[in-house]
Structures are given as structure tokens and as C-alpha cells.
Enzyme design. Structure first.
Site, mmCIF file in Angstrom:
data_model
loop_
_atom_site.group_PDB
_atom_site.id
_atom_site.type_symbol
_atom_site.label_atom_id
_atom_site.label_comp_id
_atom_site.label_asym_id
_atom_site.label_seq_id
_atom_site.Cartn_x
_atom_site.Cartn_y
_atom_site.Cartn_z
ATOM 1 N N GLU A 45 -4.935 2.316 7.973
ATOM 2 C CA GLU A 45 -5.965 1.748 7.098
ATOM 3 C C GLU A 45 -6.840 0.801 7.899
ATOM 4 O O GLU A 45 -6.322 -0.011 8.665
ATOM 5 C CB GLU A 45 -5.292 0.979 5.940
ATOM 6 C CG GLU A 45 -6.287 0.385 4.968
ATOM 7 C CD GLU A 45 -5.612 -0.527 3.949
ATOM 8 O OE1 GLU A 45 -5.007 -1.557 4.343
ATOM 9 O OE2 GLU A 45 -5.689 -0.221 2.751
ATOM 10 N N TYR A 54 -14.522 0.789 3.977
ATOM 11 C CA TYR A 54 -13.072 0.961 3.896
ATOM 12 C C TYR A 54 -12.733 2.404 4.247
ATOM 13 O O TYR A 54 -13.360 3.335 3.725
ATOM 14 C CB TYR A 54 -12.581 0.664 2.465
ATOM 15 C CG TYR A 54 -11.113 0.952 2.276
ATOM 16 C CD1 TYR A 54 -10.173 -0.066 2.389
ATOM 17 C CD2 TYR A 54 -10.669 2.245 2.019
ATOM 18 C CE1 TYR A 54 -8.819 0.203 2.244
ATOM 19 C CE2 TYR A 54 -9.312 2.525 1.877
ATOM 20 C CZ TYR A 54 -8.398 1.496 2.001
ATOM 21 O OH TYR A 54 -7.068 1.777 1.874
#
Ligand code: GDP
Ligand code: MN
Length: 376
Positions: A185, A101
Site C-alpha cells: 500500500e 492512493y
């Protein structure tokens, strides 16, 4: 302004970030051909501006072109967290070895950006952060310095990302800066069986204040935006669609925000936010009323105006002319206060329009609008 995954991917690609080949369609029949071009199998992904699509069944692997068509048809029929799926993206499947992530978010309070990264990608980062906060690295980024190779190396070290991720992090920072984003993101960033680092999913939020210097946003502008919001934007109105039954129009963002609260406190739900600003001319008023009244969910409208520089009688004139132009079919509650309120109320009183009600205070107006919404 949030982008769809396929738009975010396009920005990633332009800044040298690897993404799997993919195509977007709204026709299940086309999915078959796309899957064939990818060698038969394809990941079919709902294009909606919300996360957790995978869990909701909006990301599925199709085993062959026929399966891709069937899966695309099913996903195109879905509504995910209130977002109807209007297009799907088919991506060539990737052999995932590990999922990570990474994101950059604006930290308004600190006046900086924050790099958030974790070696435990794939699932929702909030869940990882709640269960094992130490598994999520948070590294401040000074916007004037940006993500240099040294800063990228620090993020990689702190989060336990693979060494090759430093270059990825520098490129992702370029996306944020060059495209005027407030958030980028990637979840998951994957290492493939071939050892490449690829962005398998992307979320980008652009800074609306930078619109003037991002000419290409005109094309990026989403055709599937809420039709009422699109109509309001075309008229230059400051309108946000909500889910309730009381349309709200007011002058000044603060007043409109509190009006939403008071409507909610009266047992009804606001159908929208609409700030007509300081002018409140007849044209703005009729544009505003026509947008709010064309919302099928609206059952009553609350016009809440506090006359400051704009006098209430001018606003009342605007409302009278707007009623002429719009010809409403739903009740409208008007609360006028402030500069020249008495004259404004007299103008509306003299009109004696069967659908126009006046209220003396904001609370009275909200209660009346809520009651009318439930009985009309
Ligand atoms: P989200 O649920 O909205 O975050 O959608 P994602 O695009 O992140 O997809 C959810 C999950 O599906 C990812 O975490 C991956 O594990 C998996 N996934 C997505 N694309 C691919 C792919 O091309 N190949 C494989 N094997 N898995 C994928
Ligand atoms: Mn994801």
C-alpha cells in the site's frame, strides 16, 4: 509479517520506485546531522506498525536541524495506538502537488488480487471509501496475469490517476510478487512540484508461508519485535502475545482459539495464544510455560489439553517435569480430557502442587483461571 515503513521503502527502491532520501535513527542527537545533510528541514516520522501516524502527531515537519532533534526526541517518547516509538525516520521534505492512493490486496474469497486506487490520497482510504465510494476504484487482478502495462492503464483510467502512474503500478506489482507480499500500500503516492511520482509512505505485509524462499527476511527480521514473541519463536512455539491476564496454553489451534473465547466469556482477558501442537512433550510444555509465565501481565495460566493421539497421562508427565524446570509463582489451572484423561488427572492429583488446580471442563477451568487472575 508487517514491515516498518523504512523497510517497505527499501523494497520499493529496489524495484525502481522513487522515494525521498531518508535515514533511520533511535538517537535524537543524530537527527540533527541527518537534517543538516538534507539541507536543514526534515520530515520526522515515527516508525510504528500502525497507520494514522500523521493524525496522532507521529509525522512532523522540522524546520531546521535543532528543530529536527527536538521533534525526534518528542516522537521517540510517544506511544501511538499502543505501539511505543523506538525509531524515527527522517525524510527529505517533498513539495507535494497532489496525493493519490494505491494498493494491491489479496482477495481471498475471489482467489485474486484487488488493485485499490484513488485520486484522493493522503487521508485514510477507509474514510474516503465511506464518504465517497465512487472515488475509490477497485480493479481485480488475476494473479497469473499480474499487472501488465494494459492492466496498469486500466487502473489509472478507472481511478483517475496521472498517466505516469501506470509505470509505478507495474513496479509496485513486482514488489508484491518478487517479495512474496500479501499487501502493498502506498498512501500517499505523490506528484511532486517537479512532476515526479514518489512513494511518500509504504505498508508491506509479507506472506509468512514464503519465509523458506526469502533468505533476506532473516536480516529484515525486526529487532524490536515483542521480546516474548521473539523468545517463543526461538523455541519454535506458536505464540501470539495479547494484552490480558490469563495465560493460555492448549493443543491445537482450534482448541486454543475457543479457549480464548471461553476465558473472555468468564470475565477475564487472555494474555496470549499458545498452541503446543500435537506432541505436548515435557520440553514443549516447559518451554511454553516458561514463556507464558515470564509475561509480567500474566496472573494465572490455563492449560487446556484434549488428548487425541497424544495421551493425557503423557501430557500430565510433561506438566510435572515442566513444573520442576520452570518453578512457577502463579496459579495454573489444568483441564485434561480425552485419551487417558483419568490417568492424566491422577498424575497431577498425586503431585499435590499448591499452585496447580484441576478442572473437569473447559468452562470450569476458564472460570477458575479468571477468578485466580483477579485474586492472586
Ligand atoms: P500516516 O499518517 O501514518 O499515513 O503517515 P504518512 O507517511 O502517510 O504521512 C502523513 C502525511 O504527512 C502525508 O499524507 C503527507 O501529507 C505528509 N507528509 C509525509 N511526508 C511528507 C513530506 O516529505 N513532505 C510533505 N510536504 N508532506 C509529507
Ligand atoms: Mn500514510
Amino acid at each position: 509479517m508487517d514491515l516498518y515503513e523504512h523497510q517497505a521503502r527499501q523494497l520499493f527502491e529496489e524495484h525502481g520506485i522513487l522515494v525521498p532520501p531518508a535515514e533511520v535513527t533511535d538517537a535524537p542527537g543524530e537527527a540533527r546531522g541527518i537534517a543538516r545533510r538534507f539541507g536543514g528541514r526534515a520530515v520526522v516520522k515515527a516508525q510504528v506498525k500502525t497507520g494514522g501516524r500523521g493524525k496522532a502527531g507521529g509525522v512532523r515537519l522540522a524546520e531546521d536541524p535543532e528543530d529536527a532533534e527536538r521533534t525526534a526526541r518528542e516522537i521517540l517518547g510517544m506511544t501511538i495506538k499502543g505501539h511505543p516509538v523506538r525509531t524515527v525516520m527522517l525524510a527529505q521534505p517533498v513539495d507535494i502537488e497532489a496525493e493519490f492512493y494505491v494498493s494491491y490486496v489479496l482477495d481471498r474469497a475471489a482467489g485474486r488480487f484487488l488493485a485499490i486506487a484513488s485520486a484522493e490520497g493522503g487521508t485514510e482510504i477507509e474514510e474516503v471509501a465511506a464518504a465517497r465510494p465512487e472515488a475509490v476504484a477497485r480493479v481485480p487482478v488475476d494473479p497469473a496475469e499480474g499487472v501488465t502495462p494494459e492492466k496498469a492503464a486500466e487502473i489509472v483510467r478507472t481511478a483517475g490517476l496521472p498517466p505516469g502512474a501506470a509505470d509505478f503500478l507495474v513496479r509496485l506489482w513486482q514488489v508484491l510478487i518478487r517479495e512474496d507480499a500479501l499487501l502493498v500500500e502506498v498512501n500517499p503516492l505523490v506528484r511532486t512540484a517537479q512532476g515526479q511520482l514518489m512513494a511518500l509512505d509504504g505498508k508491506v505485509t509479507l506472506d509468512g508461508n514464503a519465509r523458506y524462499r526469502q533468505a533476506r527476511w532473516a536480516e529484515q527480521r525486526i529487532s524490536h519485535e515483542d521480546p516474548l514473541e521473539a523468545a517463543a519463536a526461538a523455541k519454535g512455539l506458536n505464540y501470539v502475545k495479547l494484552d490480558g491476564e490469563v495465560g493460555v496454553i492448549g493443543n491445537g489451534a482450534g482448541l486454543v482459539m475457543s479457549t480464548l473465547d471461553v476465558v473472555a466469556g468468564s470475565g477475564a482477558r487472555p494474555a496470549n495464544f499458545l498452541d503446543i501442537g500435537g506432541g505436548a512433550s515435557a520440553r514443549i510444555m516447559s518451554d511454553g510455560l516458561s514463556v507464558v509465565l515470564s509475561d509480567p501481565g500474566v496472573r494465572s495460566v490455563l492449560v487446556n489439553v484434549f488428548g487425541g493421539i497424544t495421551a493425557c497421562d503423557a501430557v500430565a508427565d510433561g506438566i510435572v517435569r515442566a513444573l520442576d524446570a520452570v518453578r512457577p509463582t502463579k496459579p495454573i489451572v489444568v483441564r485434561l480430557d480425552g485419551n487417558n484423561a483419568a490417568r492424566g488427572r491422577a498424575v497431577l492429583g498425586g503431585l499435590a502442587h499448591p499452585l496447580v488446580h484441576q478442572a473437569a471442563t473447559m468452562d470450569d477451568a476458564a472460570r477458575l483461571a479468571a477468578r485466580l487472575a483477579h485474586t492472586s
